[in-house]
Motif scaffolding. Structure first.
Motif, mmCIF file in Angstrom:
data_model
loop_
_atom_site.group_PDB
_atom_site.id
_atom_site.type_symbol
_atom_site.label_atom_id
_atom_site.label_comp_id
_atom_site.label_asym_id
_atom_site.label_seq_id
_atom_site.Cartn_x
_atom_site.Cartn_y
_atom_site.Cartn_z
ATOM 1 N N ILE A 2 1.022 -1.430 -0.273
ATOM 2 C CA ILE A 2 0.212 0.040 -0.014
ATOM 3 C C ILE A 2 0.787 1.239 -0.116
ATOM 4 N N GLU A 9 -2.714 6.237 0.446
ATOM 5 C CA GLU A 9 -3.663 5.278 0.945
ATOM 6 C C GLU A 9 -3.942 5.003 2.039
ATOM 7 N N GLU A 52 -5.254 8.093 3.831
ATOM 8 C CA GLU A 52 -6.983 8.248 3.528
ATOM 9 C C GLU A 52 -7.677 7.278 4.513
#
Length: 290
Positions: free
Chosen positions: A256, A260, A263
């Motif tokens: 990841i 991300e 978020e």
């Protein structure tokens, strides 16, 4: 110097040894001016070893080993090699080996001088990733992790936001708001300890990188943060009460990207904040919480 700069605690025994050896070294050098115990230079300008030459060689080896230990601990905590071990420790090692193998050459102190210079330069360079108000890492620190440290494995990320911070600024002024930020940053840093890093992300938002893949450890850290903040509120007795909304998740950094991650934990933090304001009046925050 490294420990103080990065707020890394060391064992009392190690710290005592470092202090005593340093003091003893200075004392022996002072005596050496009158009686050549460690080294002397003859009339031809040739360097010679004294009978206590081994003391400085072993002392250098001890400081070298201690520095490597601090580097390893710092790397584990901050996860970014602002502290280049090869550039800083190798000059000392090269100096020790050279002086041991070649009689009449003094290289240990030259190596130490180079190492100290590089150390100071490295610690100064690290300041680009430090927040000026709180002394915590800043947003650039996260960018460095995203770019270079995707191989760190599984880590826990937390997003922390101070509840009602705008009301504190509006009612008590920005100076008091800054003090509130400092109280929170100190509280979170104390609670995280040597298990990870604390970043001031933006305004009254903080990000915590916790070196764990266990949800129970993450929950335990959050409990420590809230408990320590409660103690701060009781001690300060301000006209407002500091509280936090915390969202967290555990991620595999190999799978990841940082944006991300941010978020996900930002959404979880706002879910916690929504729960908080479901039982607290946002406008009366500074009155009802005190």
């Amino acid at each position: 110097m490294i420990e103080k700069h990065n707020k890394i605690g060391s064992g009392k025994l190690l710290q005592s040894l470092l202090n005593y050896i340093s003091l003893l070294g200075v004392a022996v050098l002072a005596i050496n001016f009158y009686r050549p115990l460690v080294f002397y230079i003859d009339k031809s300008g040739v360097y010679h070893r004294g009978q206590f030459f081994w003391f400085y060689l072993l002392s250098s080896l001890f400081f070298f080993s201690s520095g490597i230990a601090v580097y390893i601990k710092k790397r584990k905590i901050s996860m970014i090699p602002f502290f280049p071990a090869f550039q800083i420790f190798i000059p000392i090692l090269v100096g020790m080996i050279t002086e041991l193998l070649f009689y009449g050459i003094s290289m240990v102190w030259a190596g130490c001088a180079v190492s100290v210079t590089l150390m100071i330069m490295s610690l100064q360079n690290e300041n680009i990733c430090k927040d000026k108000l709180t002394g915590l890492f800043n947003r650039y620190y996260l960018e460095r992790i995203d770019l270079k440290y995707v191989d760190k494995g599984i880590l826990c990320f937390m997003m922390i936001d101070i509840n009602g911070f705008k009301q504190i600024n509006d009612k008590f002024g920005h100076s008091e708001g800054d003090r509130g930020l400092l109280f929170v940053s100190e509280c979170v840093t104390k609670s995280v300890g040597d298990q990870g890093s604390v970043i001031r992300y933006a305004g009254d938002e903080f990000v915590v990188l916790l070196n764990t893949k266990d949800y129970r450890e993450a929950e335990s850290c959050i409990k420590r943060i809230n408990d320590n903040l409660d103690k701060v509120n009781q001690t300060l007795k301000k006209d407002y009460s500091l509280s936090l909304s915390i969202g967290y998740e555990i991620f595999d950094m190999r799978l990841i990207k940082m944006d991300e991650i941010l978020e996900v934990i930002d959404k979880k933090m706002y879910m916690e904040k929504k729960r908080y304001y479901s039982t607290h009046d946002r406008r009366a925050q500074t009155e009802n919480d005190s």
